[in-house]
Design a protein around this motif. Structure first.
Motif, short mmCIF file in Angstrom:
data_model
loop_
_atom_site.label_atom_id
_atom_site.label_comp_id
_atom_site.label_asym_id
_atom_site.label_seq_id
_atom_site.Cartn_x
_atom_site.Cartn_y
_atom_site.Cartn_z
N LEU A 214 0.84 -1.12 0.09
CA LEU A 214 -0.20 0.02 0.23
C LEU A 214 0.92 1.25 0.21
CD1 LEU A 214 -2.87 -1.15 2.46
CD2 LEU A 214 -2.92 -0.77 0.11
N LEU A 215 1.94 1.42 0.84
CA LEU A 215 2.94 2.31 0.94
C LEU A 215 3.42 2.73 -0.36
CD1 LEU A 215 4.29 2.08 4.37
CD2 LEU A 215 2.95 3.99 3.52
N THR A 216 4.14 1.50 -1.05
CA THR A 216 4.79 1.69 -2.26
C THR A 216 3.91 2.21 -3.38
OG1 THR A 216 6.28 -0.09 -1.64
CG2 THR A 216 6.38 0.54 -3.81
N THR A 217 2.72 1.50 -3.61
CA THR A 217 1.91 1.95 -4.52
C THR A 217 1.20 3.42 -4.46
OG1 THR A 217 -0.09 0.86 -3.45
CG2 THR A 217 1.32 -0.38 -5.35
N PHE A 218 1.02 3.60 -3.21
CA PHE A 218 0.65 5.00 -2.96
C PHE A 218 1.57 6.07 -3.19
CE2 PHE A 218 -0.42 8.69 -0.18
CZ PHE A 218 -1.32 9.00 -0.88
N GLN A 219 2.77 5.80 -2.77
CA GLN A 219 3.81 6.82 -3.08
C GLN A 219 4.11 6.88 -4.48
OE1 GLN A 219 7.66 5.27 -1.80
NE2 GLN A 219 8.26 7.29 -1.44
N ARG A 220 3.94 5.85 -5.24
CA ARG A 220 4.20 5.91 -6.78
C ARG A 220 3.30 6.77 -7.52
NH1 ARG A 220 6.70 -0.18 -7.66
NH2 ARG A 220 8.72 0.29 -6.74
N SER A 221 1.88 6.28 -6.98
CA SER A 221 0.73 6.98 -7.55
C SER A 221 0.65 8.49 -7.34
CB SER A 221 -0.56 6.27 -6.78
OG SER A 221 -0.53 4.93 -7.15
N LEU A 222 0.95 8.97 -5.96
CA LEU A 222 1.42 10.36 -5.67
C LEU A 222 2.23 11.15 -6.45
CD1 LEU A 222 0.03 12.37 -3.89
CD2 LEU A 222 1.63 11.78 -2.09
N ARG A 223 3.42 10.22 -6.72
CA ARG A 223 4.22 11.12 -7.54
C ARG A 223 3.86 11.27 -9.04
NH1 ARG A 223 9.52 7.33 -5.52
NH2 ARG A 223 9.98 8.58 -3.75
N GLN A 224 3.29 10.31 -9.44
CA GLN A 224 2.63 10.49 -10.81
C GLN A 224 1.67 11.60 -11.01
OE1 GLN A 224 3.61 9.09 -13.46
NE2 GLN A 224 2.01 10.01 -14.83
N GLU A 225 0.73 11.68 -9.98
CA GLU A 225 -0.06 12.57 -9.90
C GLU A 225 0.34 14.28 -9.73
OE1 GLU A 225 -3.43 12.83 -9.71
OE2 GLU A 225 -3.66 10.81 -10.49
N VAL A 226 1.52 14.22 -9.08
CA VAL A 226 2.23 15.57 -8.89
C VAL A 226 2.84 15.99 -9.96
CG1 VAL A 226 4.33 16.54 -7.74
CG2 VAL A 226 2.53 15.46 -6.43
#
Length: 240
Positions: A214-226
């Motif tokens: 969850l942490l890894t996928t969320f971190q990558r998703s947030l970076r993509q959104e930014v």
């Protein structure tokens, strides 16, 4: 404070105060190789930055989990040497997720110590609104969620209103509960015949894996959104 690109600006006294530990503890961790040496500035004064703060927070989290000094040294030694303060914060988030819910009653002085700084009345009001603190008897005491306190204190420094922080909290809770329900349903279907002991064993094995995922996928998703957010802003700016 500092940004990732700025030079370290904290003295050892300021670092200790922000971290909620003593100067002696900071020096001890430095001698054990748990903290990188400070940058030496004018008048031979050591200066510390965000990475030192993040490492101290991780070390203290490991200590609160009951790890011995030797175990903490092994854990820290296995981390890549070039981790940023943000990367260290993610590691700390994983470690803190191991802890059971822990609500304690503490006085104001102890609350400030655990927060790593002297909290203002406005800080206390906002932490109470986040459900991290609950006023308790006797007067001046608070019931505090120790696992969330440091995180909530960091949120106080972000340039967001209380309404935005509470809305973000609601969003995270709603999505995390939905993910937990869906994962539980998948596990129930995968193990249709089970005993309570089977469920506890499976949960113990799955929980750290799920949290890391969850942490890894969320971190990558947030970076993509930014990236997309900044890219859209740049496109609009080019078109003006």
């Amino acid at each position: 404070m500092t940004t990732e690109a700025e030079d370290p600006t904290l003295t050892i006294d300021e670092l200790a105060a922000r971290s909620g530990v003593t100067v002696r503890t900071v020096r001890f961790y430095g001698t054990r190789g748990l903290l990188p040496p400070p940058e030496i500035g004018p008048r031979r004064v050591g200066r510390y930055g965000r990475e030192h703060l993040a490492r101290l927070a991780l070390i203290e989290e490991l200590r609160l989990q009951g790890m011995t000094l030797a175990a903490i040294e092994r854990y820290i030694s296995r981390l890549p040497a070039d981790l940023t303060a943000q990367d260290l914060a993610v590691h700390r988030a994983v470690v803190s997720s191991w802890a059971p819910e822990a609500v304690e009653t503490v006085g104001r002085a102890e609350l400030d110590r655990r927060a790593g700084r002297r909290l203002t009345e406005e800080d206390v009001r906002r932490l109470t609104a986040m459900d991290v603190l609950v006023p308790a008897e006797p007067d001046g005491a608070y019931r505090v969620d120790s696992g969330l306190l440091r995180l909530a204190v960091q949120l106080l420094d972000l340039p967001f209103s209380q309404e935005v922080i509470l809305a973000a909290r609601t969003t995270l809770l709603d999505h995390s509960r939905a993910a937990a329900r869906e994962l539980s349903a998948l596990l129930r279907d995968a193990v249709p015949e089970h005993t309570p002991s089977d469920v506890r064993t499976l949960s113990a094995h799955m929980q750290p894996l799920v949290i890391q995922a969850l942490l890894t996928t969320f971190q990558r998703s947030l970076r993509q959104e930014v990236r997309e957010w900044l890219g859209n802003d740049e496109e609009r700016g080019a078109g003006d």
